[in-house]
Design a protein around this motif. Structure first.
Motif, PDB file in Angstrom:
ATOM      1  N   PHE A  21     -17.985 -15.701   9.771  1.00 30.17           N
ATOM      2  CA  PHE A  21     -17.584 -14.702   8.779  1.00 30.17           C
ATOM      3  C   PHE A  21     -17.485 -13.336   9.459  1.00 30.17           C
ATOM      4  O   PHE A  21     -18.474 -12.821   9.992  1.00 30.17           O
ATOM      5  N   VAL A  22     -16.300 -12.762   9.438  1.00 37.75           N
ATOM      6  CA  VAL A  22     -16.070 -11.458  10.069  1.00 37.75           C
ATOM      7  C   VAL A  22     -15.707 -10.436   9.004  1.00 37.75           C
ATOM      8  O   VAL A  22     -14.820 -10.670   8.184  1.00 37.75           O
ATOM      9  N   GLN A  23     -16.403  -9.304   9.027  1.00 35.14           N
ATOM     10  CA  GLN A  23     -16.074  -8.186   8.137  1.00 35.14           C
ATOM     11  C   GLN A  23     -16.108  -6.906   8.964  1.00 35.14           C
ATOM     12  O   GLN A  23     -17.111  -6.588   9.596  1.00 35.14           O
TER      13      GLN A  23
ATOM     14  N   CYS B 193      -7.178  -4.678  11.867  1.00 39.37           N
ATOM     15  CA  CYS B 193      -7.583  -6.008  11.399  1.00 39.37           C
ATOM     16  C   CYS B 193      -6.866  -7.113  12.169  1.00 39.37           C
ATOM     17  O   CYS B 193      -7.457  -8.163  12.443  1.00 39.37           O
ATOM     18  N   SER B 194      -5.610  -6.884  12.526  1.00 40.45           N
ATOM     19  CA  SER B 194      -4.891  -7.870  13.332  1.00 40.45           C
ATOM     20  C   SER B 194      -5.596  -8.082  14.665  1.00 40.45           C
ATOM     21  O   SER B 194      -5.760  -9.212  15.131  1.00 40.45           O
TER      22      SER B 194
ATOM     23  N   GLU C  34      -0.470  -6.695   8.235  1.00 38.51           N
ATOM     24  CA  GLU C  34      -1.267  -7.517   9.155  1.00 38.51           C
ATOM     25  C   GLU C  34      -0.500  -8.773   9.577  1.00 38.51           C
ATOM     26  O   GLU C  34      -0.482  -9.150  10.753  1.00 38.51           O
ATOM     27  N   ILE C  35       0.105  -9.431   8.599  1.00 35.11           N
ATOM     28  CA  ILE C  35       0.878 -10.649   8.899  1.00 35.11           C
ATOM     29  C   ILE C  35       2.010 -10.327   9.867  1.00 35.11           C
ATOM     30  O   ILE C  35       2.220 -11.024  10.865  1.00 35.11           O
ATOM     31  N   ALA C  36       2.747  -9.251   9.563  1.00 37.70           N
ATOM     32  CA  ALA C  36       3.885  -8.898  10.404  1.00 37.70           C
ATOM     33  C   ALA C  36       3.443  -8.620  11.842  1.00 37.70           C
ATOM     34  O   ALA C  36       4.059  -9.097  12.810  1.00 37.70           O
ATOM     35  N   GLN C  37       2.370  -7.858  11.999  1.00 38.57           N
ATOM     36  CA  GLN C  37       1.864  -7.524  13.332  1.00 38.57           C
ATOM     37  C   GLN C  37       1.367  -8.760  14.067  1.00 38.57           C
ATOM     38  O   GLN C  37       1.717  -9.018  15.225  1.00 38.57           O
ATOM     39  N   SER C  38       0.511  -9.521  13.387  1.00 37.68           N
ATOM     40  CA  SER C  38      -0.157 -10.656  14.030  1.00 37.68           C
ATOM     41  C   SER C  38       0.827 -11.744  14.417  1.00 37.68           C
ATOM     42  O   SER C  38       0.769 -12.287  15.530  1.00 37.68           O
TER      43      SER C  38
END
Length: 462
Positions: free
Chosen positions: A63-65, A208-209, A237-241
């Motif tokens: 779990f990462v926060q 976050c990416s 995030e999706i676009a970057q990752s």
């Protein structure tokens, strides 16, 4: 079989992990420039319970926060408080930890900070530039939104439909109004880092990416956060990752509904918010935690003191059940457990509720149905000690998944109260009921309730 509503596909799906019995889970954390409000507390509590349930079901959960400790809001707040941005961020990380502990939230496996990741963020941005997905303008770097053909797949928006002026920064230097900042140049008199593009700071979305990739891998099982993060944060995030890594970013996306005040969305920017710390001073943190999980996580919630009072009353019932069981077990005789099937039935209902897109409302219903059965059994003098203990064990098992009943620690009953209870018992034996009632009221005024049961006298703190 666990099913979750996947924001990415806009439907409920079977939850299947990349590695059997292991879950990689990323939850967006706080931007640490102030105390958290109760809207912030909802994802913290909701996804903590989901994590606990996954562990309960036998998964090993990583779990990462993150902590967003580099941000323009932090710099602004630091100036107001006459401190450095670094000191301001650290102050509010510690304040967040106080609230998270009060809400009984498990520590993350990793709590990465932006300030610790700047070199890796720079490398991530450079990779996007090398692949043609990003470009430099003076000392800034922007992401070419239109180059990512699937942009909008999480929020269900097309590039042509997006209103550039609503949520996207307007800048004449950008190639396209929809492009967003990966790196923002700034003078070296402000908080900054050196980069190939000059002194500056990371943009918000890129952190976050980078952290998810470093802590969990190029593709993760589950990404969570509040509904307000779907666009633009998670979309970006999706676009970057996916542009940078060349693979799918997250297989599942879960988003909790927002909290309304008088049917309007709560937010710091709107000024209609309540700090978690302030609400806890009046009701305690546990009531807030209960508030956050009493409704199904995707549903909007309208905050009110009436709802907080109802949550407190529900918690009182749970605590009372625990105390009643404890007293009944102490006075019961040994015998058979004739109710294991009943206990198993409510456990099954509880699990089925949480497996069905994490329906904590129905899970709590199963708990209270178990409580009703346990109260009936506790009142029956023929119920065996073994049966009551098995029921208590099942009750505690389910409660632990929800992370409840942690705030009111068991305390020794003061001798003054014990002496008054003894006097009341003598008054009742002498049929002096007026005196017995007076003593009951005196005990109540001192913060305790006393009542007679078939198993003996119960004394409970109010």
């Amino acid at each position: 079989m666990i099913q979750v509503f996947n924001t990415l596909t806009n439907q409920k799906e079977e939850f299947q992990t990349l590695v059997p019995n292991q879950v990689s889970m990323y939850v967006c954390g706080p931007t640490v420039y102030n105390y958290i409000h109760i809207g912030n507390a909802r994802p913290i509590c909701v996804f903590d319970v989901f994590r606990r349930f996954l562990i309960y079901q036998g998964y090993d959960v990583r779990f990462v926060q993150n902590y967003t400790d580099v941000n323009d809001k932090i710099i602004k707040q630091a100036n107001l408080e006459n401190m450095t941005p670094e000191a301001c961020a650290e102050k509010y990380i510690q304040e967040y930890c106080i609230d998270a502990k009060g809400l009984n939230v498990l520590l993350a496996t990793i709590h990465p900070k932006v300030s610790e990741y700047v070199p890796k963020i720079i490398a991530f941005i450079q990779n996007l530039i090398d692949k043609g997905y990003a470009y430099q303008v003076q000392h800034d770097v922007y992401y070419r939104t239109r180059k990512f053909s699937e942009y909008g797949k999480l929020s269900g928006q097309s590039l042509d439909d997006l209103n550039a002026g609503a949520r996207v920064e307007i800048n004449d230097l950008k190639e396209d109004a929809l492009d967003f900042a990966l790196w923002k140049g700034c003078p070296d008199t402000e908080q900054h880092w050196d980069s190939p593009w000059g002194t500056g700071r990371p943009g918000w979305h890129i952190e976050c990416s980078c952290m998810a990739k470093d802590c969990l891998g190029d593709t993760i099982d589950l990404h969570c956060g509040g509904h307000d993060l779907i666009f633009p944060h998670h979309e970006n995030e999706i676009a970057q990752s996916e542009a940078g890594n060349g693979v799918k970013f997250s297989n599942y996306w879960m988003h909790n509904g927002h909290i309304n005040i008088n049917h309007k969305k709560m937010s710091k920017s709107a000024g209609n918010f309540f700090l978690t710390r302030d609400v806890a001073k009046q009701y305690g943190y546990e009531v807030i935690r209960y508030l956050m999980i009493q409704a199904q996580y995707r549903m909007p919630m309208n905050y009110s003191t009436d709802l907080l009072d109802a949550c407190k009353a529900s918690l009182d019932r749970l605590y009372q059940c625990r105390e009643t069981l404890k007293n009944a077990i102490a006075h019961a005789n040994s015998g058979e457990n004739l109710a294991q099937d009943i206990f198993d039935h409510y456990k099954s209902d509880f699990i089925q509720a949480l497996e069905d897109d994490f329906n904590t409302a129905d899970a709590l219903t199963a708990v209270f149905e178990l409580v009703r059965e346990l109260n009936i059994m506790s009142a029956n003098p023929h119920t065996s000690k073994e049966q009551l203990q098995a029921g208590s064990d099942r009750f505690e098992e389910l409660i632990s998944v929800l992370g409840l009943l942690y705030e009111r620690k068991e305390e020794a009953i003061p001798q003054e109260i014990l002496d008054l209870v003894a006097l009341r018992t003598e008054a009742r034996k002498a049929k002096n009921f007026a005196e017995a009632d007076r003593l009951r009221d005196e005990i109540k005024n001192l913060g305790y309730a006393v009542k007679e049961t078939r198993q003996g006298i119960e004394i409970n703190k109010l």
